[in-house]
Design a protein around this motif. Structure first.
Motif, mmCIF file in Angstrom:
data_model
loop_
_atom_site.group_PDB
_atom_site.id
_atom_site.type_symbol
_atom_site.label_atom_id
_atom_site.label_comp_id
_atom_site.label_asym_id
_atom_site.label_seq_id
_atom_site.Cartn_x
_atom_site.Cartn_y
_atom_site.Cartn_z
ATOM 1 N N GLY A 81 50.162 26.684 45.969
ATOM 2 C CA GLY A 81 49.514 27.733 45.189
ATOM 3 C C GLY A 81 48.363 27.249 44.332
ATOM 4 N N VAL A 82 47.774 26.119 44.686
ATOM 5 C CA VAL A 82 46.737 25.522 43.835
ATOM 6 C C VAL A 82 45.535 26.452 43.662
ATOM 7 N N LEU A 83 45.126 27.167 44.712
ATOM 8 C CA LEU A 83 43.956 28.042 44.592
ATOM 9 C C LEU A 83 44.229 29.217 43.655
ATOM 10 N N THR A 84 45.463 29.715 43.661
ATOM 11 C CA THR A 84 45.832 30.794 42.748
ATOM 12 C C THR A 84 45.771 30.301 41.310
ATOM 13 N N GLN A 85 46.221 29.072 41.080
ATOM 14 C CA GLN A 85 46.149 28.484 39.745
ATOM 15 C C GLN A 85 44.693 28.233 39.343
ATOM 16 N N ASP A 86 43.871 27.798 40.278
ATOM 17 C CA ASP A 86 42.441 27.611 39.987
ATOM 18 C C ASP A 86 41.791 28.935 39.599
ATOM 19 N N LEU A 87 42.123 30.004 40.330
ATOM 20 C CA LEU A 87 41.550 31.311 40.030
ATOM 21 C C LEU A 87 41.918 31.746 38.618
ATOM 22 N N ALA A 88 43.164 31.578 38.236
ATOM 23 C CA ALA A 88 43.590 31.936 36.883
ATOM 24 C C ALA A 88 42.841 31.108 35.846
ATOM 25 N N ALA A 89 42.600 29.831 36.157
ATOM 26 C CA ALA A 89 41.876 28.968 35.229
ATOM 27 C C ALA A 89 40.424 29.406 35.078
ATOM 28 N N VAL A 90 39.805 29.853 36.176
ATOM 29 C CA VAL A 90 38.420 30.342 36.116
ATOM 30 C C VAL A 90 38.338 31.624 35.287
ATOM 31 N N VAL A 91 39.268 32.557 35.525
ATOM 32 C CA VAL A 91 39.287 33.803 34.748
ATOM 33 C C VAL A 91 39.440 33.497 33.263
ATOM 34 N N ALA A 92 40.343 32.570 32.928
ATOM 35 C CA ALA A 92 40.547 32.201 31.526
ATOM 36 C C ALA A 92 39.339 31.467 30.967
ATOM 37 N N GLY A 93 38.779 30.542 31.757
ATOM 38 C CA GLY A 93 37.648 29.753 31.289
ATOM 39 C C GLY A 93 36.402 30.579 31.049
ATOM 40 N N LEU A 94 36.219 31.624 31.847
ATOM 41 C CA LEU A 94 35.081 32.520 31.681
ATOM 42 C C LEU A 94 35.376 33.644 30.690
ATOM 43 N N GLU A 95 36.619 33.653 30.167
ATOM 44 C CA GLU A 95 37.062 34.648 29.180
ATOM 45 C C GLU A 95 36.854 36.076 29.696
ATOM 46 N N LEU A 96 37.264 36.300 30.936
ATOM 47 C CA LEU A 96 37.105 37.612 31.553
ATOM 48 C C LEU A 96 38.237 38.541 31.133
ATOM 49 N N GLY A 97 37.874 39.734 30.726
ATOM 50 C CA GLY A 97 38.852 40.760 30.394
ATOM 51 C C GLY A 97 38.732 41.923 31.350
ATOM 52 N N ASP A 98 37.660 42.699 31.199
ATOM 53 C CA ASP A 98 37.403 43.831 32.094
ATOM 54 C C ASP A 98 36.431 43.363 33.173
#
Length: 252
Positions: A81-98
């Motif tokens: 599941g490494v790519l799923t974890q990477d995606l979550a890290a990108v969303v968090a790192g870019l501070e994406l909400g909406d």
């Protein structure tokens, strides 16, 4: 509109991931396909430019072991599941909400996994993906691992020829790619019920590489099926892909 910026996000395990930006406005995160890159899938054929012109900020990561992102050779860098974890890290790192979320092929199954794991984009577009590509990944992965293992002996008449040719074109790091292929999980069909946001399943009319896109749309709670011209390889080069994504994201 062709000038884009690139930054680096540090993933959950410290691996640096390149993220390319184009445009200003509503954030849309776009994930490319296997052996490809943000440059090839989203920038080269104008899809990102089309979305940027429509008022979106395109955020385009290069997946681990792809493009300008790191391609470590340590097996420990490829947990399940490494790519799923990477995606979550990108969303968090870019501070994406909406934001909106789009993926092509391996990118599509990654964004689907991300939503099942807890991401909540406003809208979701799954491109170049069918039901069997989500639930039967092990068979698809085995095909590509075999292509890597036989890389230097694959002839033109071989079923793996196009995959090997694309790997050569993209200068794929085969050691890293092989490790990554072994770290992608199947998605349980029951988990598709968790993908509740409006979803577009966008697929080429001659693309059956990842199974039935019609069945995938039927299996999702709130999805519609959109057909564009092309095979799996050619549909990403067609302007209709960007247009279909834009039209879907622009709906009220």
């Amino acid at each position: 509109m062709s000038d884009h910026q690139t930054e680096t996000i540090t993933s959950f395990d410290g691996t640096p991931l390149a993220v390319h930006r184009l445009g200003e406005g509503r954030p849309v995160l776009l994930l490319h396909g296997l052996f490809s890159s943000a440059q090839m899938n989203w920038l080269r054929f104008g899809h990102a430019a089309l979305l940027a012109e429509a008022g979106f900020e395109c955020l385009m990561p290069d997946l681990r072991a792809h493009g300008e992102s790191a391609a470590p050779h340590d097996p420990a860098s490829y947990p399940q599941g490494v790519l799923t974890q990477d995606l979550a890290a990108v969303v968090a790192g870019l501070e994406l909400g909406d934001y909106d979320l789009v993926g092509f092929s391996l990118g599509a199954r990654t964004v689907a996994s991300g939503v099942i794991a807890g991401l909540s984009p406003r809208r979701l577009a799954l491109c170049g993906m069918g039901l069997e590509g989500l639930s039967g990944w092990e068979r698809r992965s085995a095909f590509f691992i075999d292509a890597i293992d036989r890389f230097d002996e694959v002839e033109r008449e071989d079923a793996a020829f196009m995959a090997v040719a694309f790997m050569k074109q993209m200068k794929v790091d085969r050691v890293a790619a092989r490790l990554l292929l072994q770290a992608v999980d199947d998605i349980a069909l029951a988990d598709l019920a968790q993908i509740t946001m409006p979803t577009a399943v966008i697929c080429g009319d001659k693309d059956g590489d990842n199974g039935s896109s019609e069945k995938l749309a039927e299996a999702l709670p709130d999805a519609r099926h959109v057909t564009i011209p092309g095979t799996h390889m050619s549909s990403v080069t067609e302007a209709e892909l960007g247009i279909a994504i834009r039209n879907f994201l622009n709906e009220n």
